[in-house]
Each structure stands twice: as structure tokens, then as C-alpha cells.
Design a protein around this motif. Structure first.
Motif, short mmCIF file in Angstrom:
data_model
loop_
_atom_site.label_atom_id
_atom_site.label_comp_id
_atom_site.label_asym_id
_atom_site.label_seq_id
_atom_site.Cartn_x
_atom_site.Cartn_y
_atom_site.Cartn_z
N SER A 278 0.86 -1.19 0.00
CA SER A 278 0.00 0.00 0.00
C SER A 278 0.89 1.23 0.00
N THR A 279 0.41 2.30 -0.63
CA THR A 279 1.14 3.57 -0.57
C THR A 279 0.20 4.67 -0.12
N ASP A 280 0.79 5.77 0.30
CA ASP A 280 -0.02 6.92 0.71
C ASP A 280 -0.85 7.43 -0.46
N ALA A 281 -0.24 7.40 -1.64
CA ALA A 281 -0.87 8.07 -2.77
C ALA A 281 -2.02 7.25 -3.36
N LYS A 282 -1.81 5.95 -3.58
CA LYS A 282 -2.77 5.27 -4.42
C LYS A 282 -3.01 3.80 -4.05
N LEU A 283 -1.94 3.04 -3.92
CA LEU A 283 -2.09 1.60 -3.86
C LEU A 283 -2.71 1.13 -2.55
N ASP A 284 -3.54 0.09 -2.65
CA ASP A 284 -4.26 -0.40 -1.50
C ASP A 284 -4.16 -1.92 -1.47
N GLU A 484 -8.77 1.74 -8.99
CA GLU A 484 -8.61 2.54 -7.77
C GLU A 484 -7.56 1.96 -6.82
N GLY A 485 -6.44 1.59 -7.38
CA GLY A 485 -5.33 1.18 -6.54
C GLY A 485 -5.38 -0.25 -6.04
N ARG A 486 -6.38 -1.03 -6.45
CA ARG A 486 -6.47 -2.42 -6.01
C ARG A 486 -6.51 -3.34 -7.22
N ILE A 487 -6.14 -4.59 -6.98
CA ILE A 487 -6.34 -5.60 -8.03
C ILE A 487 -7.75 -6.12 -7.88
N THR A 488 -8.55 -5.99 -8.94
CA THR A 488 -9.96 -6.39 -8.83
C THR A 488 -10.20 -7.76 -9.45
N ALA A 489 -9.30 -8.21 -10.31
CA ALA A 489 -9.50 -9.55 -10.89
C ALA A 489 -8.20 -10.01 -11.50
N VAL A 490 -8.02 -11.35 -11.54
CA VAL A 490 -6.89 -11.94 -12.25
C VAL A 490 -7.43 -13.04 -13.16
N PHE A 491 -7.06 -12.97 -14.44
CA PHE A 491 -7.55 -13.97 -15.40
C PHE A 491 -6.38 -14.75 -15.97
N ASP A 492 -6.62 -16.04 -16.23
CA ASP A 492 -5.66 -16.77 -17.03
C ASP A 492 -5.85 -16.38 -18.49
N ARG A 493 -4.83 -16.62 -19.30
CA ARG A 493 -4.90 -16.09 -20.65
C ARG A 493 -6.10 -16.65 -21.43
N ASP A 494 -6.49 -17.87 -21.13
CA ASP A 494 -7.57 -18.44 -21.90
C ASP A 494 -8.93 -17.94 -21.43
N ALA A 495 -8.99 -17.52 -20.18
CA ALA A 495 -10.28 -17.06 -19.65
C ALA A 495 -10.52 -15.58 -19.91
N ALA A 496 -9.47 -14.87 -20.35
CA ALA A 496 -9.58 -13.42 -20.47
C ALA A 496 -10.26 -13.03 -21.78
N THR A 497 -11.26 -12.16 -21.66
CA THR A 497 -11.85 -11.56 -22.86
C THR A 497 -11.90 -10.07 -22.65
#
Lengths: 507, 333, 328
Positions: A278-284, A484-497
Motif C-alpha cells: 500500500s502507498t499513501d498516494a494510491k495503492l491499497d 482505484e489502486g487495487r487488483i480487482t480480478a486476475v484472469f488466465d490467458r484463456d479465460a480473459a476476454t
């Protein structure tokens, strides 16, 4: 006031607001524009399309009076005009909304609206009441909700962009040029923008809409002109175009060949492990892992925090919480020296500001990070340094007349190769690339792309921040989406559209 | 397809109260005003003779030179340039002033001659910096040298006494309004108000801020960046001339060593007053507060019978602290 | 465009190119023209005594200018060197008076001057105060401080011959200050040209962000440059004290401007990343030959202030014109 302007010029021939013919412009070593024609009709939206480096920005900078032209004529209302500087362009009623924010951040929003001419009252004093009232009325009219008394620099980028666009309405413009106006806007703001554009055309103003987004063109434009490599390719009514014909005009070949989807990479051990950063500016609370030989693509809308993440994990920016480990060893935050020592480096998105040393040579730029390896007791062994640099110049096919050439004289693509070589010369385990193909012409783009693919195959872990969908889908083994500074999803290459990535980015 | 999908997520505007507090804190005048009051309060307690009408009036008189020249220097700073030539200019303008007065016995002609020199120096500084694009620090360091050398050459390193002995000339530097407020303080105050008005309420003033804040944006807005900067140097030259005239009146002659190191004093006060070296930020009232803080400090330290050299040491420390605080604030807020 | 002022952008293989680029050739030309013109008007210009005098004059400036060149290359500046120079002389002389030891005196001088450099460096890199302002403030503090330290000149009560030798002595035909300056010059030249430290300084000045992203400790490098400059001021201060046979609190007024003028005249950029020590040497020589010419031609010595002012503006302008021509 606009209506009067339109009527006053009503008798002009063909209804053209501006006619540009045979425009040519060259820079040292580069022909930016050659024999380009562009005619804008009053009350119509004319889209100008083309890849990066096609000459769009040069053309509009000529219209704005920022650059002089080397060849060609510009007629406004049947009169040839010189457009030697921005003042002359403004006097001719040409208002350009640039992609980079052209506002004074210390001024209030209202003052920026009237930056070009402060209205004055009796005795020449600035009429602040009028400035505030008229900008408030203007915002009210177009439904733009921002406080005219706010300090401009305090607004988010997208609202600053809207202020710029609103500014076009406050002036007696005959021609409004918008350069990639939606690049930092939210969907709501884009709708607002299109409303503004329709209002402009209703007033008889000619709008030149510069973009490389196809959907927008089909929604708003009446006519499309495509440039490629500084040349005029086509001008057609939008009705005669399909997505495919437009792309063909822009690229000159099929898109699939440009970013070939790689075969996928063999994965090794965990090369980078980020936990709860996390950072002060953005990352959470950002956590992820990348394995050797893997490409992890990061996608996010502007302001999602990709660049902030990139800078934090290489040790450039301080972090508030969390740990970063490179190949199992902890990285000391806010210290790029240990980062580089552990084998993580950043290829920045801001080449001019954070990557290049413009006044220094190709050799000095390339060997910077690896200089310690060529030195004994603090003395640089220039023979070895030169040999290593020459090796990378050959391997990456960097086009430069000599190693002593100043880096600022190279094209964007070649500069990017030099910066990539800066890290590879040092020997990395993880490379973080932020918008690796920004501002690079089409040919070099696919070269960089192929290079990253090859590096991953050779066992390098690649973390790629990008806003280019084809790049993301073509190269990544996994895709992480940020908002908004967070990871909201992670996709494998085949699942990503495209659809599920975008949904996660907006969440 | 080459589709870029950037878009920003909406950010709610900050709450009005927080925004106001932030804006208030960002204005560098508030901490400066507090600092000035602290300085005054401290010395009022430490010395009985400090907080007297007479002494306050004297300090205002002493601060007038730096305040007058500081207006010009601050304006040049706001336009994104630097002017350090004022130290020599205040000495140089005294020469045409005194020489012409001695020859013609006319205060008016003397002042006109002095202003003419100030105008020329400002124009040269402005032309070299704005139009030829030479770094203004180098240009004005150069003219600082040239003018001081010129003064030495002309005077042969002595003072040229005022032989016309005009009462009106004497009054400029030494007279007092109602027998209390020194005229220089009055002149400086009037000039301060006038230029503060220009910087805030005339299109020219706003152009100066815009040019210093972002020259590229200013150019796109149709301003002539060069012309605006050129004008700022001329203003600075003329205001330094006014300071030089007041100084000459106080000294009763054109003194070759007058104003040695004055440029550093002025630059220090301007920077202390929150005017940024990088341009576009700061106000003339901030500059005036910077001058007053340093003047009261110097006066107060003198009253405590501390060696005058302590004033230099303390001033230097305060400047570093003030600029460091400014930087800290900018990074935090 | 391989003619930029970094020596490593030289064209390989040309011996001359190893030492000078085009802007320096202009300076060499100016220097030659000056020498010829002055010697035509005043033949004694080439007398051994005069040449030695010029070199001795150059030595003091060159020693400090070597450090200032490093500072400017990494994008900083130090305006406190003049005030520090005077203070150092007083302290050094005082310590020798008290202890009778030259070594202790020199160590004290170096310690003091190095601390001043360290202070400037910390203010610039940690407190992030623009070094132009920060070092003006240091200058004020030193100017005030030196008078708090001593009201009048610290006289030589120890009469150590070795101390006098520091400024006035000779080794063979060469004055000791010239030899010291030559050593400083060579060391600084090698450091800037052949070591990683030198290369890093250029990198930090050319783009601090790029340097930091590449794993360099930009702040520490700048700090070192400040301390080196401080130490060199210590050396120069002791030589000056020896030459004047006293620690003069008023010495060194305007010295900082002379030093900066010489460095900039030598083609080092105020904005960082560009500059060479060869250029600085030429800059010092040009300024001091002009000074000397004014003296031996019996011109008014006050011209010594006017001429450098004109020269520095002219040199910067020529640099701009040359770069513009290069860009075509």
C-alpha cells in the motif's frame, strides 16, 4: 455570439471552414507530413485517424500555430492565412484542445476558461464577477458539474480535460480541434463531451476530432480522414466505412500480424512476490506473484494505479505497508539500488522524464545501469563497455549512426530499445515495463513486442502495465486488472476476454 | 485492434471545509503572517524599546529599499526568471541622479536620468534573457559585475557628493509623513499596493503568472512569453532605480559601494516570502511579509545588543528553514 | 552531432579530440587571441615572472572550480565558497597559532570546509532546498559567523616557514599553489572522465529520475560533490591565508562569482549533465589572462569586474548559438 459569427460568414464558398492543401513538414531526419490535404466543413464533425506517428499531432500543431509548415496553403473563408504562432491561430478562430492538459494549475477553473482573454471592465481591471458568472453559466448549460472557483490543479485529470473542452465553447471559435479528448474521460463524461460537440456543430462550428478509437468515430463523425506515415490515405464519409476498412486504411495490413499471440511461456520459480503493498498516494493492499518466464499483464483505466505500482515494486517510490521479494530476497522499499542489485528494473512510461538522459550519447544511456560491471576499482573499462553496447545495438537492431550519437536524435522505438538494453545488460530477473510501446511507430511496436516475447521465453519474468488491449491479450500469460489502486480480478490467458477485463476495470 | 481503453474513474471533490483549510494552508501568507507576529511578540517581550511607534516606523523605513526592489525581483521570479543585478543597479542609478542634479539643480531631471538608466539595464537584462534565451541568472550576474565595475570606473572608487543640496531630494529619503512615517516606507507601500493590484487584477499580471506557471500553456493561450518576461525585467529595473534614488537621498551622495550584497538580501526576502524560484507561484504580499520579517528580526537582534553579524547567521538559518518547510508542505499536501 | 562537450562523445582516434571539442576550440582560440594581443601591446606579458604570476592567480580559482564543475555537472551549485574561503583561512591560521602545527591547521581547515560542504549537501538533498537559495543562506551565515569568530584579521604569530611555503614557495620553477592545483586538476579530471563516479555525476545531472531508476543513489552522489567542493575550498583557503600571511575575514568577497563564471565560460551547463574540466581550465585561464592583461596594460583595474561580466554573457550566448546550429 456564435450564431452571428456563422451568419456573417454565410456567403463563403462551399461551406468550408478551413481548407488545407499540400501541407508538408519535416523535422531533422524525419518527414512528418507530406502533401496532406484536409478540408473541414462548417457544422460538421471531421475525424482524423491514424496510428501513433502517422502525423496527426503534427498536423494539428500546424493548425494551432505551434509549428510552421514547410509547404502547402491554408485558407480560411477563402483567405490564405499564415498561422505563424498560436496567437494568429486563435485570432482566426481556431481553438485546439490538446491531449496534454493546457491549463495553468495554480489558476481557478473560471480563470482558465478565460485564459486567452481576460474580460476587463472599466479602467482595464479584470472583471472577475463576469468570469465567475459566465463560467458557471457555461457549465450549467452543458451540464458539467464542477466548481468554477476550484483551483484547477486540485481537479482530477478527467475534469481538467472537461474544463479544456468547455473552454472551447467560451471563445468565438470557428474551428475546434480536439486531440484524443476521451483518453482520460469516464463514460459519463464522454457522453457529456459528445453533447458539447453537437452543440458546437449546431452553432456552425467545424470540429476536427482526432482519435484512434473506432467506436467514437462511428458515433460522432460525419467524415473521416486517415493519415499513415505522414501521408494522406483517404477521406470518406463515415457511411462508406466499416471497422475493417478503417483499420486497413490506418495500419495498411491486418492487425493480427502486428501483435501475434505468443505461444505462451514455460514457467519457472517465483521471481517476484508482492504482498500487501500500500502507498499513501494510491495503492491499497496489492499482492501478486510472477514466475520466471511468465508475462503478467496489468490492465486498468487511467488513474487505476498501474504506474504507481510499477514505481513502488522497483523501489522508486516509498510504500506504507507490505513486502516485495525478488527471487526470495526482500527488496528494501524506496531504494532503487537494492532493487537493481536484486535484479528488478523498470522500463518507464515517461521516457523523456524518467528514462532518457537526452543530452548524453547512446552508449552512456545504455550502459548506465551496468556500468559497475565494466569497472574495476571504480575505473570504467571503456573497451568492454563499448563492446557490450555494440553487442546490444546489433542484437536489438538499434538504428543509430554511431554509439556517440545523442539519444535525443533517435526515434522513439530506438530509444525504447536502448532503455530495454540498459536493463538487460545489467542482467535482470524481473523487468517491469510500463506502456512499453507508447509513442512508438507501428513497425517498432511489433519489434518491441517480439523482443519482450523472446525475453520471457529466455526465462525473464515480465510485468507489463498497458492500456493497449491487443498488447495485453497477445503477450500476457495472466492478466491482472486494477481499479482505484487495487487488483480487482486476475484472469488466465484463456479465460480473459475484452468484456470481462473491462468489467473488472470499471468495478 | 489498436484500441486504447483509458478512462478515469470519478473522484469525488474534496469536502468544502477540508478544501478551504487546505487552500488556507497552501497560501504562504498565513504562516508568514504568524511568523511575523511571533517575531514582533518575541522582541516586544525581550526589549522595552522595540514596540514603540518610533521604532516600528523606523523599521518600516529601513525595509523600504528591499521592499521596493523586492517587488520587481518577485515579479521576475513569478515570470520564471531571476534578477540578481539589483544590488549593483541601486548604486549605478545614483550616478546619473547626482551628476544631473549637480549640473542642472533639477530633481526632476535627475530622477528622469536615473530612471532612464534603470530602464536601459532592465531592457538589456530582458532582451538577453527573454529574446536571446540566455539563462537569466547568468545574464544578471553578468550585469551585476558590469554595473559594479562601471560604478568603480566612473567614480574612481569614491563617492560623488550631492552638491545641489535640494531640499526636495533630501526629503525623499529622510522626510517623514506627519513627522513619523518615513517617506520611503510610504513610497514602498504605495508601490506594493499598485503592483499587487496589477498582479491580481490586470490581464498583464495574470499573464506573468501564466508565463511563469507554464510557458507552453501561456504560448498556446496566445501570450507572447518573451514580451511578458521582457516587461518584467523592465519593471524590476525601474523599481530597483526607485530604491536606488531613496538610498542616494539617504546617503546624500552616489556611493560606489552602496548596495553591495543587496541582491542577496532581496532574493532571500523574496524566497522567504514564498515566491518560488521555479515561477508562477507566490504573491507580492508574501514578499512584503518576507521583507518585514527579516527587517524586524534584524532590528530586534540589534536591540538585544547582539552583534550585527548574528543577524546574518539567523537570517541564513531562517531562509533554509522557510524554504525547507515550503518544500515539505508541497510534498505533503 | 558528436561534438557535444562530453569527452566520451569524442570521435575516436583523433588525439586532439581526446582533449577538446568544438566549444573548447573556440575558447582556445579566444585564449590565443588574447595572449597575442596583450603581448603585442606589452611584451613583458611572456616574461617568466608574469607567466608565473598568471599561473598562481589561476591556481586558487582552479582548485575550487574543479569542485564547482562537479557540482554543476550533477545539477547543483554552491554560492558559499567565497565566504567559506575567508572563514577557512581564519580558522586555519588560528589553529596553527595555537598549536604551532601546520598539519593540525590544515586538518582543521579541511574539517571545517568539508563540514560546510556537507551542510550544503544535506540542505540541498535532504531538505530539498534549491541549492542556489540554500547556499546563499549558508553564505550569509558564514559571513556573519566569521566576524563572530574574529573581529579582525588573524595575524601570523607562528612564522612557520612551511606555512609561508604553501602560498609563496616553489618546487623547482613552479609555485607550490600551481602544483597543488595541477594535482587537484588531474585527479578531478580522471575522476570525471574515467571513473564510474564521474559517469554517474553526469547521469544524475542529465536526468535525476533516470539515474535513480537505474539504481544510482543520486542524493548521495550530490552530497559527495558538495563535500568535495567544500574540501577544495579548504585547500584554497589555506593557500590564500598563506599568500596574505593572515586569515582575512573579508577575503573571498565575490570569489564565488569568479569561480562560477570560469566554470560556465568553460562550457559547463547550469542545468546539469554537460561540462568538462578541460573547459573549466580554459575558462579560468581566459579570465585570469584578461585580468593580467588589464594590469600589465595599466588599464583601470576596475575593468577587472566589467570584462568577466561581458565575457560570461557572451560565452553563454555563443554556446546557445552553437547548439542551435548543431541541431540543424
Amino acid at each position: 455570439m456564435h450564431a452571428e459569427l456563422v451568419q456573417e460568414r454565410g456567403g463563403a464558398h462551399t461551406g468550408a471552414a478551413i481548407e488545407m492543401h499540400g501541407i508538408g513538414k519535416r523535422f531533422p531526419g524525419v518527414i512528418a507530413l507530406e502533401e496532406v490535404d484536409l478540408v473541414l466543413a462548417r457544422g460538421k464533425v471531421h475525424a482524423l485517424m491514424g496510428e501513433n506517428g502517422a502525423g496527426k499531432s503534427t498536423l494539428i500543431k500546424i493548425m494551432a500555430g505551434v509549428y510552421g509548415r514547410d509547404a502547402g496553403s491554408i485558407n480560411i473563408g477563402g483567405r490564405e492565412v499564415a498561422l505563424r504562432n498560436p496567437r494568429e491561430a486563435l485570432a482566426e478562430g481556431i481553438k485546439v484542445v490538446f491531449q496534454e492538459i493546457a491549463l495553468i494549475s495554480e489558476f481557478t477553473v473560471a480563470e482558465n476558461i478565460f485564459l486567452e482573454r481576460h474580460p476587463v471592465g472599466r479602467a482595464g481591471s479584470i472583471d472577475w464577477k463576469k468570469i465567475r458568472a459566465e463560467s458557471a453559466a457555461l457549465f450549467e448549460r452543458i451540464g458539467f458539474d464542477v466548481d468554477p472557483a476550484a483551483r484547477t490543479g486540485d481537479l482530477p485529470v478527467s475534469q481538467q480535460q472537461m474544463v479544456e473542452i468547455a473552454r472551447a465553447l467560451a471563445h468565438e471559435a470557428r474551428i475546434v480541434v480536439m486531440d484524443e479528448p476521451t483518453s482520460s474521460l469516464t463514460p459519463n463524461e464522454v457522453a457529456l463531451l459528445f453533447k458539447v460537440i453537437r452543440r458546437l456543430t449546431d452553432l456552425g462550428i467545424a470540429v476536427l476530432y482526432v482519435t484512434h478509437k473506432l467506436d467514437e468515430v462511428f458515433e460522432i463523425a460525419d467524415t473521416v480522414t486517415v493519415l499513415r506515415d505522414g501521408r494522406h490515405i483517404s477521406t470518406r464519409p463515415i457511411g462508406e466505412h466499416t471497422h475493417d476498412t478503417l483499420i486497413q486504411d490506418m495500419i495498411g495490413r491486418r492487425i493480427d500480424n502486428l501483435f501475434p499471440r505468443s505461444r505462451g511461456h514455460a514457467k519457472g520459480d517465483i521471481a517476484l512476490s508482492v504482498k500487501g503493498v500500500s502507498t499513501d498516494a494510491k495503492l491499497d493492499d496489492v499482492s501478486f506473484e510472477v514466475r520466471a518466464g511468465e508475462v503478467l499483464g496489468f490492465f486498468g483505466l487511467m488513474g487505476a494505479g498501474r504506474t504507481e505500482l510499477a514505481k513502488a515494486i522497483v523501489g522508486f517510490d516509498p510504500i506504507r505497508a507490505g513486502t516485495i521479494e525478488v527471487a526470495g530476497r526482500p527488496l528494501k522499499p524506496h531504494d532503487t539500488r537494492t532493487g537493481a542489485g536484486l535484479g528488478i528494473g523498470l522500463l518507464t512510461e515517461d521516457r523523456k522524464g524518467e528514462g532518457l538522459m537526452l543530452e548524453l550519447s547512446v552508449q552512456q544511456n545504455m550502459s548506465l545501469a551496468a556500468l559497475g560491471a565494466f569497472s574495476r576499482a571504480g575505473f570504467v573499462d571503456e573497451t568492454r563497455e563499448k563492446a557490450a553496447v555494440q553487442g546490444f545495438v546489433d542484437r536489438f537492431r538499434v538504428r543509430t549512426p554511431s554509439l556517440n550519437q545523442l539519444i535525443k536524435n533517435l526515434s522513439g522505438g530506438n530509444q525504447q530499445k536502448v532503455l530495454l538494453a540498459r536493463w538487460l545488460m545489467r542482467g535482470l530477473k524481473v523487468i517491469v515495463v510500463d506502456e512499453p510501446t507508447r509513442g512508438i511507430d507501428v513497425g517498432a511496436k511489433s519489434e518491441i513486442f517480439a523482443l519482450l516475447d523472446r525475453l520471457a521465453n529466455e526465462g525473464l519474468a515480465v510485468v507489463m502495465m498497458t492500456s493497449e488491449m491487443p498488447e495485453l491479450l497477445g503477450l500476457s500469460d495472466r492478466i491482472a486488472v486494477m481499479a482505484e489502486g487495487r487488483i480487482t480480478a486476475v484472469f488466465d490467458r484463456d479465460a480473459a476476454t475484452q468484456e470481462n477485463i473491462l468489467n473488472a476495470a470499471i468495478a | 485492434m489498436p484500441q486504447s481503453l483509458d478512462a478515469a474513474h470519478p473522484v469525488p471533490p474534496p469536502a468544502p471545509a477540508a478544501a478551504m483549510l487546505k487552500a488556507l494552508f497552501r497560501r504562504s501568507e498565513i504562516p508568514l503572517l504568524i511568523s511575523l507576529l511571533v517575531v514582533i511578540a518575541f522582541f516586544s517581550i525581550a526589549s522595552d524599546t522595540f514596540l514603540t511607534t518610533r521604532n516600528i516606523a523606523n523599521v518600516l523605513g529601513q525595509s523600504a529599499l528591499a521592499m521596493t526592489a523586492g517587488i520587481g525581483v518577485a515579479i521576475v521570479f513569478i515570470s520564471g526568471e531571476v534578477d540578481v543585478s539589483v544590488g549593483s543597479l541601486v548604486a549605478a542609478v545614483a550616478i546619473p541622479l547626482i551628476v544631473v542634479m549637480n549640473a542642472t539643480e533639477s530633481l526632476f531631471l535627475g530622477i528622469a536620468a536615473a530612471l532612464a538608466l534603470g530602464l536601459v539595464v532592465g531592457a538589456v537584462n530582458g532582451y538577453l534573457s527573454a529574446y536571446l534565451g540566455i539563462n537569466s541568472l547568468i545574464v544578471t550576474l553578468g550585469t551585476l559585475f558590469i554595473l559594479r565595475g562601471g560604478v568603480y570606473l566612473y567614480t574612481g572608487q569614491t563617492a560623488i557628493p550631492d552638491e545641489a543640496m535640494l531640499e526636495s531630494f533630501f526629503q525623499i529619503g529622510n522626510g517623514r509623513l506627519l513627522g513619523l512615517l518615513p517617506y520611503p516606507a510610504l513610497i514602498a507601500f504605495v508601490l506594493l499596493l499598485a503592483f499587487a493590484y496589477v498582479m491580481r487584477h490586470r490581464p498583464f499580471g495574470r499573464q506573468v503568472y501564466a508565463v511563469g506557471g507554464n510557458p507552453e500553456v501561456a504560448r498556446l493561450a496566445g501570450y507572447s512569453v518573451k514580451r511578458v518576461k521582457f516587461a518584467c525585467f523592465i519593471i524590476s529595473g525601474l523599481l530597483a532605480t526607485v530604491a536606488g534614488i531613496m538610498l542616494a537621498s539617504r546617503l546624500g551622495s552616489a556611493v560606489h559601494v552602496a548596495g553591495l550584497g543587496f541582491e542577496f538580501q532581496v532574493v532571500a526576502a523574496v524566497v522567504l516570502g514564498g515566491v518560488s524560484l521555479s515561477g508562477g507561484i507566490g504573491s507580492l504580499f508574501g514578499m512584503a511579509l518576507g521583507v518585514l520579517i527579516l527587517s524586524f528580526l534584524s532590528n530586534g537582534l540589534g536591540m538585544l545588543a547582539l552583534a550585527t553579524e548574528w543577524q546574518l547567521v539567523v537570517t541564513g538559518g531562517i531562509i533554509i528553514a522557510a524554504v525547507a518547510f515550503d518544500e515539505f508542505k508541497r510534498r505533503r499536501i | 552531432m558528436t561534438s557535444e562537450s562530453l569527452s566520451s562523445t569524442r570521435k575516436p582516434g583523433t588525439a586532439f579530440g581526446l582533449f577538446a571539442d568544438r566549444s573548447q576550440i573556440v575558447l582556445i582560440g579566444i585564449l590565443a587571441a588574447l595572449c597575442i594581443a596583450i603581448s603585442l601591446a606589452a611584451p613583458q606579458f611572456y616574461s617568466e615572472a608574469n607567466v608565473i604570476a598568471i599561473l598562481r592567480q589561476c591556481a586558487l580559482v582552479l582548485i575550487v572550480a574543479a569542485g564547482m564543475t562537479m557540482l554543476l555537472i550533477c545539477g547543483e551549485v554552491d554560492l558559499s565558497v567565497g565566504a567559506s574561503l575567508a572563514f577557512v583561512g581564519c580558522i586555519g591560521m588560528d589553529v596553527i597559532n595555537r598549536t604551532g602545527s601546520l598539519t593540525l591547521g590544515v586538518l582543521a581547515a579541511l574539517a571545517f570546509a568539508g563540514t560546510v560542504g556537507l551542510f550544503n549537501g544535506i540542505v540541498a538533498t535532504r531538505l530539498r532546498v534549491n541549492s542556489l537559495i540554500g547556499t546563499i543562506a549558508t553564505m550569509m551565515m558564514l559571513q556573519g559567523g566569521v566576524f563572530l569568530y574574529t573581529r579582525e584579521a588573524v595575524q601570523n604569530h607562528h612564522h612557520l616557514p612551511s606555512f609561508t611555503g604553501l602560498g609563496a614557495g616553489y618546487i623547482g620553477p613552479l609555485p607550490i599553489p600551481v602544483i597543488i592545483a595541477a594535482i587537484v586538476f588531474v585527479v578531478a579530471f580522471v575522476a570525471l572522465r574515467y571513473t564510474t563516479f564521474g559517469r554517474y555525476l553526469y547521469a544524475v545531472g542529465a536526468s535525476e529520475n533516470a539515474a535513480r531508476l537505474s539504481g544510482l543513489r543520486a542524493e548521495r552522489l550530490k552530497l559527495i560533490a558538495f563535500v568535495v567542493t567544500g574540501l577544495l575550498v579548504g585547500v584554497a583557503g589555506m593557500i590564500l591565508a598563506s599568500l596574505m600571511n593572515a586569515g582575512q575575514p573579508t577575503a573571498g568577497r565575490g570569489f564565488e562569482l569568479t569561480v562560477i563564471a570560469a566554470v560556465i565560460l568553460g562550457g559547463t551547463s547550469l542545468s546539469g549533465g554537460r561540462g568538462t574540466l578541460i573547459g573549466t581550465l580554459l575558462g579560468v585561464l581566459v579570465l585570469k589572462v584578461i585580468d593580467n592583461g588589464i594590469i600589465i596594460l595599466r588599464w583601470n583595474q576596475d575593468l577587472q569586474m566589467v570584462v568577466p561580466g561581458i565575457v560570461i554573457i557572451l560565452a553563454t550566448w555563443l554556446d546557445i548559438v552553437r547548439r542551435r546550429a548543431d541541431a540543424r
